[in-house]
Write an enzyme that holds these catalytic residues in place. Structure first.
Site, short mmCIF file in Angstrom:
data_model
loop_
_atom_site.label_atom_id
_atom_site.label_comp_id
_atom_site.label_asym_id
_atom_site.label_seq_id
_atom_site.Cartn_x
_atom_site.Cartn_y
_atom_site.Cartn_z
N TYR A 147 -3.49 8.00 0.10
CA TYR A 147 -2.41 8.09 -0.89
C TYR A 147 -1.93 9.54 -1.09
O TYR A 147 -0.75 9.76 -1.35
CB TYR A 147 -2.84 7.45 -2.21
N LEU A 197 1.10 1.14 9.51
CA LEU A 197 1.77 0.06 8.78
C LEU A 197 1.51 0.13 7.28
O LEU A 197 2.38 -0.21 6.48
CB LEU A 197 1.33 -1.30 9.33
N GLY A 198 0.32 0.58 6.89
CA GLY A 198 0.04 0.75 5.47
C GLY A 198 0.96 1.79 4.86
O GLY A 198 1.50 1.60 3.77
N ASP A 222 -9.22 3.44 -4.81
CA ASP A 222 -10.65 3.50 -4.48
C ASP A 222 -10.93 4.80 -3.73
O ASP A 222 -10.04 5.34 -3.06
CB ASP A 222 -11.02 2.29 -3.61
#
Lengths: 183, 183
Positions: A161, A129-130, A154
């Site tokens: 990412y 979902l992210g 972070d």
């Protein structure tokens, strides 16, 4: 224009979702084909929205759940108001909706955008979902013809990412933060 | 409120300027004491402004001078319009003004700001004007109660920003850029 965009139906799947472009009205409920009508309406949906007003207390509960420091709601309201893009993610079940994800971006509306405050509730992590949320925010920024999409990651989410196409320190460009009293 | 803020008078000094808070009207001209009145008015001043409308062609000439890629003026106008803070730096001499520096920041008006497009004309580099411009933009962002002041620095200016109190990758936080077609 519909208020919601359907991500995928059902909350029990562990496979990564693919983004659906169809918009579904929240009140109808779209479930799998079933012989019994009742469960169709009760089938939970994961949807996102760019338009829905965010209850700041609900957002605070979401941020509490991932252990973020509390911030003054007055400033949170201002930050949301002045963000170029705000995308929220919801679990819908019948008439109930629950905020389960959030992200926003600042921008000059032309060249640059910076993504802030990406959060998915722990109960809903590990299902892609992210990634779906990030893909949606990138899609909307690209739709707005923003060429430079940036963020500050972070250490523990850098790989996350990278998988989405973000590169750290490209061509040696460094993300930098100013510290008060350092000069 | 005055239109200009005086940085320091005279353009021949090689020492780093200290920011003056006094505002001076552009039409008066403030020079050093002299026995002949005419040179007083002709004394060049370096000033900055938050309010002055930027001639986009003049800005393009400034960016050309440092070798930046050209960008569509339509998008530059939009980016300036939607920047939270725009600070321009000028050489004033008599009634003439010349754009010699520029910087802007995007922001959510509450927590985060990101500084973009910091430029000083090569003719005016090496005098501390870039630092003065940066200090002014930081001061204004802090005045607006923005706690997180960020930027993305090219490799050759990282030391410059470090001297101003910026830290690269604090606590391992990475600046990241999204690349189209990478995923």
């Amino acid at each position: 224009m519909g208020f919601w965009k359907n991500l995928f139906s059902g909350s029990g799947s562990s496979s990564a979702p693919t983004l659906a472009t169809a918009e579904v009205p929240v009140t109808q409920g779209v479930g799998r084909i079933s012989k019994t009508p009742a469960p169709k309406l009760a089938q939970p949906q994961i949807c996102f929205s760019q338009d829905r007003e965010i209850d700041l207390y609900e957002l605070e509960r979401l941020c509490d759940a991932v252990g973020w420091s509390r911030r003054p709601l007055r400033k949170v309201r201002k930050a949301i108001k002045h963000s170029f893009l705000v995308i929220s993610m919801w679990e819908l079940q019948g008439d109930e909706s629950r905020l389960i994800g959030f992200s926003r971006a600042t921008s000059d509306h032309a060249f640059n955008a910076t993504i802030w405050d990406v959060v998915v509730h722990p109960d809903f992590q590990g299902r892609g979902l992210g990634k779906a949320l990030m893909k949606q925010i990138i899609k909307e920024l690209r739709r707005a013809d923003i060429s430079n999409v940036t963020l500050f990651a972070d250490p523990h989410v850098i790989d996350f990412y990278c998988e989405l196409g973000f590169a750290p320190d490209p061509e040696g460009i460094k993300g930098m933060f100013w510290y008060p009293n350092s000069r």
